[in-house]
Design an enzyme around this catalytic site. Structure first.
Site, PDB file in Angstrom:
ATOM      1  N   ASP A  42     -25.997   2.047 -16.757  1.00 47.81           N
ATOM      2  CA  ASP A  42     -27.363   1.331 -17.041  1.00 47.81           C
ATOM      3  C   ASP A  42     -27.604   0.209 -16.798  1.00 47.81           C
ATOM      4  OD1 ASP A  42     -28.397   4.201 -18.625  1.00 47.81           O
ATOM      5  OD2 ASP A  42     -26.578   4.139 -19.682  1.00 47.81           O
ATOM      6  N   ASP A  65     -33.650  -0.849 -17.004  1.00 47.66           N
ATOM      7  CA  ASP A  65     -33.428   0.729 -16.783  1.00 47.66           C
ATOM      8  C   ASP A  65     -33.880   1.438 -18.192  1.00 47.66           C
ATOM      9  OD1 ASP A  65     -32.944   2.974 -15.558  1.00 47.66           O
ATOM     10  OD2 ASP A  65     -30.697   2.715 -15.885  1.00 47.66           O
ATOM     11  N   GLU A 120     -37.594   0.370 -14.015  1.00 49.72           N
ATOM     12  CA  GLU A 120     -37.737   1.530 -13.130  1.00 49.72           C
ATOM     13  C   GLU A 120     -38.815   2.478 -13.602  1.00 49.72           C
ATOM     14  OE1 GLU A 120     -34.213   3.450 -10.935  1.00 49.72           O
ATOM     15  OE2 GLU A 120     -34.263   4.137 -13.051  1.00 49.72           O
TER      16      GLU A 120
END
Length: 175
Positions: free
Chosen positions: A148, A16, A76
């Protein structure tokens, strides 16, 4: 960069990306079984210039990749927000998140935030609390230290589910 067979155990890292915290989560997937391996985040000091922060993210991810030796990676995708400068900076962190595994010869898949939420929770507009609840169910031993890291585990889970479909489609197509 060849995908592993569907049933063979494969270690996956989810990333992420972020300039303040880049979350990472490592799982193993064997068929439908998911096993928690580790998670955390790379957190460069806020007072570093942008180039040095990007370097710190790269070095942190390189250490994680060397330590955990995943076979596949998932990152992502960046969502575009109203602040163009912030989006560009996040895009730079995302570039580092894609570069680090590629430098280790690891294939990198990309998933939209809504696709990650839909895969893990069942709804594309789920909140972080709902993701945390589903992570407890899917990976009971995982205790992510930050949102996160939790998001990174969700990205890895998304890849574990979607890679099986991709491998099966390729097998059926004779590729």
């Amino acid at each position: 960069m060849k995908a592993q067979p569907i049933r063979a155990a494969v270690r996956i890292i989810g990333i992420d990306p972020g300039l303040r915290r880049t979350g990472w989560g490592v799982i193993e997937s064997e068929g439908n079984r998911l096993i928690y391996v580790g998670c955390g985040s790379v957190e460069p000091p806020d007072d570093l210039p942008l180039a040095n922060r990007l370097l710190a993210i790269h070095e942190g991810l390189a250490k994680v990749l060397a330590d955990f030796q995943p076979l596949e990676a998932a990152v992502e995708q960046t969502f575009v927000n109203k602040d163009g400068v912030a989006t560009l900076k996040l895009g730079q962190a995302r570039g580092i998140a894609m570069l680090a595994p590629a430098m280790f010869g690891i294939s990198v898949a990309e998933y939209a935030p809504n696709q990650v939420k839909k895969t893990v929770v069942g709804a594309g507009h789920a909140d972080k609390g709902q993701i945390a609840v589903m992570l407890k169910i899917l990976l009971p031993k995982a205790e992510p230290p930050s949102a996160d890291a939790a998001d990174a585990l969700a990205i890895a889970i998304t890849h574990a589910h979607h890679r099986q479909g991709q491998a099966l489609r390729m097998k059926v197509a004779g590729l």
